[in-house]
Motif scaffolding. Structure first.
Motif, PDB file in Angstrom:
ATOM      1  N   GLY A  21       0.818  -1.221   0.000  1.00  0.00           N
ATOM      2  CA  GLY A  21       0.000   0.000   0.000  1.00  0.00           C
ATOM      3  C   GLY A  21       0.840   1.254   0.000  1.00  0.00           C
ATOM      4  O   GLY A  21       0.543   2.223  -0.711  1.00  0.00           O
ATOM      5  N   GLY A  22       1.913   1.261   0.781  1.00  0.00           N
ATOM      6  CA  GLY A  22       2.789   2.413   0.822  1.00  0.00           C
ATOM      7  C   GLY A  22       3.505   2.638  -0.492  1.00  0.00           C
ATOM      8  O   GLY A  22       3.692   3.789  -0.925  1.00  0.00           O
ATOM      9  N   LEU A  23       3.903   1.553  -1.142  1.00  0.00           N
ATOM     10  CA  LEU A  23       4.584   1.685  -2.428  1.00  0.00           C
ATOM     11  C   LEU A  23       3.617   2.174  -3.505  1.00  0.00           C
ATOM     12  O   LEU A  23       3.988   2.976  -4.365  1.00  0.00           O
ATOM     13  CB  LEU A  23       5.200   0.343  -2.831  1.00  0.00           C
ATOM     14  N   GLU A  51       5.452   8.492   7.354  1.00  0.00           N
ATOM     15  CA  GLU A  51       6.569   8.439   6.401  1.00  0.00           C
ATOM     16  C   GLU A  51       6.047   8.429   4.968  1.00  0.00           C
ATOM     17  O   GLU A  51       6.608   9.093   4.081  1.00  0.00           O
ATOM     18  CB  GLU A  51       7.415   7.194   6.659  1.00  0.00           C
ATOM     19  N   THR A  52       4.980   7.674   4.734  1.00  0.00           N
ATOM     20  CA  THR A  52       4.402   7.622   3.397  1.00  0.00           C
ATOM     21  C   THR A  52       3.785   8.958   3.019  1.00  0.00           C
ATOM     22  O   THR A  52       3.923   9.422   1.883  1.00  0.00           O
ATOM     23  CB  THR A  52       3.365   6.488   3.311  1.00  0.00           C
ATOM     24  N   VAL A  53       3.113   9.598   3.958  1.00  0.00           N
ATOM     25  CA  VAL A  53       2.567  10.930   3.715  1.00  0.00           C
ATOM     26  C   VAL A  53       3.684  11.886   3.301  1.00  0.00           C
ATOM     27  O   VAL A  53       3.559  12.644   2.327  1.00  0.00           O
ATOM     28  CB  VAL A  53       1.829  11.466   4.967  1.00  0.00           C
ATOM     29  N   ARG A  62      -0.722  16.279  -2.520  1.00  0.00           N
ATOM     30  CA  ARG A  62      -1.234  16.473  -1.171  1.00  0.00           C
ATOM     31  C   ARG A  62      -1.445  15.100  -0.538  1.00  0.00           C
ATOM     32  O   ARG A  62      -1.700  14.113  -1.233  1.00  0.00           O
ATOM     33  CB  ARG A  62      -2.548  17.240  -1.200  1.00  0.00           C
ATOM     34  N   ALA A  63      -1.349  15.019   0.786  1.00  0.00           N
ATOM     35  CA  ALA A  63      -1.521  13.724   1.450  1.00  0.00           C
ATOM     36  C   ALA A  63      -1.872  13.925   2.906  1.00  0.00           C
ATOM     37  O   ALA A  63      -1.509  14.931   3.523  1.00  0.00           O
ATOM     38  CB  ALA A  63      -0.249  12.888   1.337  1.00  0.00           C
ATOM     39  N   ALA A  64      -2.591  12.947   3.448  1.00  0.00           N
ATOM     40  CA  ALA A  64      -2.882  12.913   4.873  1.00  0.00           C
ATOM     41  C   ALA A  64      -3.153  11.471   5.264  1.00  0.00           C
ATOM     42  O   ALA A  64      -3.553  10.647   4.426  1.00  0.00           O
ATOM     43  CB  ALA A  64      -4.089  13.787   5.220  1.00  0.00           C
ATOM     44  N   ALA A  65      -2.914  11.160   6.525  1.00  0.00           N
ATOM     45  CA  ALA A  65      -3.134   9.806   7.033  1.00  0.00           C
ATOM     46  C   ALA A  65      -4.415   9.774   7.860  1.00  0.00           C
ATOM     47  O   ALA A  65      -4.733  10.727   8.584  1.00  0.00           O
ATOM     48  CB  ALA A  65      -1.948   9.369   7.886  1.00  0.00           C
ATOM     49  N   PHE A  66      -5.127   8.664   7.762  1.00  0.00           N
ATOM     50  CA  PHE A  66      -6.403   8.485   8.462  1.00  0.00           C
ATOM     51  C   PHE A  66      -6.399   7.109   9.126  1.00  0.00           C
ATOM     52  O   PHE A  66      -6.240   6.089   8.447  1.00  0.00           O
ATOM     53  CB  PHE A  66      -7.569   8.574   7.482  1.00  0.00           C
ATOM     54  N   GLN A  67      -6.591   7.077  10.438  1.00  0.00           N
ATOM     55  CA  GLN A  67      -6.593   5.805  11.170  1.00  0.00           C
ATOM     56  C   GLN A  67      -8.012   5.278  11.293  1.00  0.00           C
ATOM     57  O   GLN A  67      -8.946   6.028  11.587  1.00  0.00           O
ATOM     58  CB  GLN A  67      -5.992   5.999  12.566  1.00  0.00           C
ATOM     59  N   ALA A  68      -8.182   3.975  11.081  1.00  0.00           N
ATOM     60  CA  ALA A  68      -9.493   3.342  11.263  1.00  0.00           C
ATOM     61  C   ALA A  68      -9.352   1.831  11.251  1.00  0.00           C
ATOM     62  O   ALA A  68      -8.531   1.283  10.504  1.00  0.00           O
ATOM     63  CB  ALA A  68     -10.459   3.772  10.163  1.00  0.00           C
TER      64      ALA A  68
END
Length: 257
Positions: A21-23, A51-53, A62-68
């Motif tokens: 997913g990160g790649l 790190e991926t963001v 643009r990027a953001a991380a979302f936890q769920a």
């Protein structure tokens, strides 16, 4: 921005923090994606998500991380709502979430079965539902499954068995969303060179899997390298738009249907 290009598109990736997913996130950013919402499951993956963001932003998106924890419909709904609030409606939705369990049927508890079903089937269903609800027209959806869907093997009943429904979810969604120009596909990698593989397999099983594919000796590890899956994901969400409703086994000749 053209309909079947990654340039200028908004992307949401479930399980986008690390490994495959990160790649994928990094690759799509490098190919011109405008914004990428990166989902991660728990605090254990938060640092990798950030790190991926950072890598995606460095590539110009643009990027953001979302936890769920995506094993409830409400959590998947909230993920999409939060991503839309941050970046607008997505054009591309990719789900890499999955859980592996290698265990004889006789030893699998009800709790283990329920967890496998929730992670591999239920979360995939509701991800498809929310993607179909929120994606812009002419979009693309890809779900990661497993090449074990083409295998005749013991010990993976709860893993392959709970990934198998995604094949029909994919076909149904392709029919239902097709009138809006949205393609829906699944990719089934072979055993991948990630920590998820090594945590399940004995040294003897690792040696077998590293030699089982027709092209094993040409792989860096003998396994499916995550770098070998990314181009197929990229293709399906761009120029490969005419393919829809399919489950594609990408495994170097490890299994076939």
């Amino acid at each position: 921005m053209t309909a079947h290009s990654i340039e200028g598109k908004t992307v949401i990736i479930a399980g986008g923090a690390k490994n495959l997913g990160g790649l994928i996130a990094r690759d799509l950013a490098g190919h011109g994606a405008k914004a990428i919402a990166i989902h991660y499951n728990s605090a254990a993956s938060e640092a990798a998500a950030e790190e991926t963001v950072a890598a995606v932003k460095a590539a110009g998106a643009r990027a953001a991380a979302f936890q769920a924890d995506l094993t409830t419909a409400g959590a998947v709904e909230k993920l999409f709502a939060d991503a839309v609030a941050a970046f607008g409606r997505p054009d591309i939705a990719i789900n890499t979430v999955g859980k592996v369990l290698k265990k004889p049927i006789l030893d699998i508890s009800e709790a283990e079965y329920d967890e496998m079903s929730a992670v591999n089937a239920k979360s995939a269903f509701f991800f498809l539902k929310e993607a179909g609800r929120h994606l812009n027209d002419d979009g693309a959806i890809v779900t990661l499954v497993t090449s074990l869907l083409g295998a005749f093997t013991p010990f993976y009943a709860s893993y392959a068995g709970t990934k198998a429904p995604v094949e029909h979810f994919t076909r149904a969604a392709a029919k239902e969303f097709g009138e809006r120009g949205i393609s829906v596909n699944a990719i089934g990698p072979g055993p991948m060179d990630t920590p998820f593989f090594y945590g399940q397999e004995s040294p003897e099983a690792q040696a077998y899997h590293k030699s089982a594919a027709a092209l094993s000796k040409f792989s860096k590890t003998g396994l499916t390298d995550i770098e070998d899956i990314v181009p197929y994901v990229r293709f399906l969400v761009s120029e490969g738009w005419w393919m829809t409703g399919q489950t594609i086994l990408v495994n170097g000749g490890y299994t076939t249907k």
